[in-house]
Design a protein around this motif. Structure first.
Motif, PDB file in Angstrom:
ATOM      1  N   UNK A   1      25.069  13.958 -85.552  1.00  0.00           N
ATOM      2  CA  UNK A   1      26.381  14.060 -85.028  1.00  0.00           C
ATOM      3  C   UNK A   1      26.774  13.377 -83.761  1.00  0.00           C
ATOM      4  N   UNK A   2      27.990  12.928 -83.458  1.00  0.00           N
ATOM      5  CA  UNK A   2      28.455  12.403 -82.058  1.00  0.00           C
ATOM      6  C   UNK A   2      28.533  13.421 -81.283  1.00  0.00           C
ATOM      7  N   UNK A   3      27.824  13.201 -80.072  1.00  0.00           N
ATOM      8  CA  UNK A   3      27.834  14.334 -78.965  1.00  0.00           C
ATOM      9  C   UNK A   3      28.736  13.949 -77.815  1.00  0.00           C
ATOM     10  N   UNK A   4      29.486  14.711 -77.200  1.00  0.00           N
ATOM     11  CA  UNK A   4      30.418  14.984 -76.154  1.00  0.00           C
ATOM     12  C   UNK A   4      29.961  15.973 -75.169  1.00  0.00           C
ATOM     13  N   UNK A   5      29.978  15.705 -73.822  1.00  0.00           N
ATOM     14  CA  UNK A   5      29.592  16.864 -72.958  1.00  0.00           C
ATOM     15  C   UNK A   5      30.227  16.481 -71.451  1.00  0.00           C
ATOM     16  N   UNK A   6      30.456  17.776 -70.862  1.00  0.00           N
ATOM     17  CA  UNK A   6      30.790  17.300 -69.544  1.00  0.00           C
ATOM     18  C   UNK A   6      29.709  16.830 -68.723  1.00  0.00           C
ATOM     19  N   UNK A   7      30.016  16.416 -67.375  1.00  0.00           N
ATOM     20  CA  UNK A   7      29.024  15.777 -66.694  1.00  0.00           C
ATOM     21  C   UNK A   7      27.683  15.943 -66.472  1.00  0.00           C
ATOM     22  N   UNK A   8      27.564  17.237 -65.533  1.00  0.00           N
ATOM     23  CA  UNK A   8      25.990  17.402 -65.436  1.00  0.00           C
ATOM     24  C   UNK A   8      25.207  17.763 -66.825  1.00  0.00           C
ATOM     25  N   UNK A   9      25.758  18.542 -67.584  1.00  0.00           N
ATOM     26  CA  UNK A   9      25.536  19.142 -68.872  1.00  0.00           C
ATOM     27  C   UNK A   9      24.893  17.860 -69.751  1.00  0.00           C
ATOM     28  N   UNK A  10      25.945  16.919 -69.979  1.00  0.00           N
ATOM     29  CA  UNK A  10      25.466  15.673 -70.645  1.00  0.00           C
ATOM     30  C   UNK A  10      24.363  15.060 -69.933  1.00  0.00           C
ATOM     31  N   UNK A  11      24.142  14.840 -68.838  1.00  0.00           N
ATOM     32  CA  UNK A  11      22.959  14.221 -68.142  1.00  0.00           C
ATOM     33  C   UNK A  11      21.834  15.029 -68.252  1.00  0.00           C
ATOM     34  N   UNK A  12      21.788  16.379 -68.332  1.00  0.00           N
ATOM     35  CA  UNK A  12      20.557  17.231 -68.547  1.00  0.00           C
ATOM     36  C   UNK A  12      20.077  16.898 -70.049  1.00  0.00           C
ATOM     37  N   UNK A  13      21.141  16.900 -70.850  1.00  0.00           N
ATOM     38  CA  UNK A  13      20.867  17.058 -72.401  1.00  0.00           C
ATOM     39  C   UNK A  13      20.118  15.505 -72.762  1.00  0.00           C
ATOM     40  N   UNK A  14      20.884  14.306 -72.211  1.00  0.00           N
ATOM     41  CA  UNK A  14      20.387  13.191 -72.034  1.00  0.00           C
ATOM     42  C   UNK A  14      18.692  13.009 -71.854  1.00  0.00           C
ATOM     43  N   UNK A  15      18.547  13.626 -70.508  1.00  0.00           N
ATOM     44  CA  UNK A  15      17.337  13.465 -69.903  1.00  0.00           C
ATOM     45  C   UNK A  15      16.294  14.069 -70.761  1.00  0.00           C
ATOM     46  N   UNK A  16      16.608  15.409 -71.253  1.00  0.00           N
ATOM     47  CA  UNK A  16      15.622  16.238 -71.641  1.00  0.00           C
ATOM     48  C   UNK A  16      15.510  16.103 -73.270  1.00  0.00           C
TER      49      UNK A  16
END
Length: 131
Positions: free
Chosen positions: A29-44
């Motif tokens: 799916x296409x994912x969207x997130x708020x700032x820090x949450x998105x960064x954490x998801x991308x990194x991990x």
């Protein structure tokens, strides 16, 4: 489907672990997130995530605008009900928009589990008809 991922500070670890557990579902799916949450998801997880502003700086409102335009299909918002949030009116508005536009919303791990299983089975395909 377009999926929004949001988590208050004390719930970010829970959301990231949830995404890791169901990475194969979210990857489709296409994912969207708020700032820090998105960064954490991308990194991990290595998943691709479109990041908005941090919640207190308008990220919740940016996601709310997509809901109002019928461009968001599901919202996973792991809220911390025991900590006062300075942007609580934005949080309430986002939840209200999900109700107004019939967008499935998970605010805790239990509901998230049910929704992600529905995504996996294709039970939310009715959202595509609404667009």
């Amino acid at each position: 489907m377009n999926i929004a991922l949001i988590a208050h500070d004390k719930k970010k670890d829970d959301l990231v672990q949830f995404i890791i557990a169901y990475k194969s579902v979210f990857a489709a799916h296409t994912l969207f997130a708020t700032g820090t949450t998105g960064s954490r998801i991308i990194e991990e997880t290595g998943l691709s995530v479109h990041r908005f502003q941090s919640g207190p700086f308008g990220g919740d409102q940016e996601i709310g605008a997509l809901i109002a335009k019928n461009k968001m299909d599901v919202v996973f918002f792991f809220r911390d009900p025991l900590t006062a949030q300075p942007h609580e009116p934005d949080v309430s508005a986002l939840i209200r928009l999900c109700d107004v536009y019939s967008v499935p919303l998970a605010t805790n791990m239990g509901t998230a589990e049910i929704i992600v299983m529905g995504l996996k089975r294709g039970d939310l395909s009715w959202r595509k008809v609404k667009q």
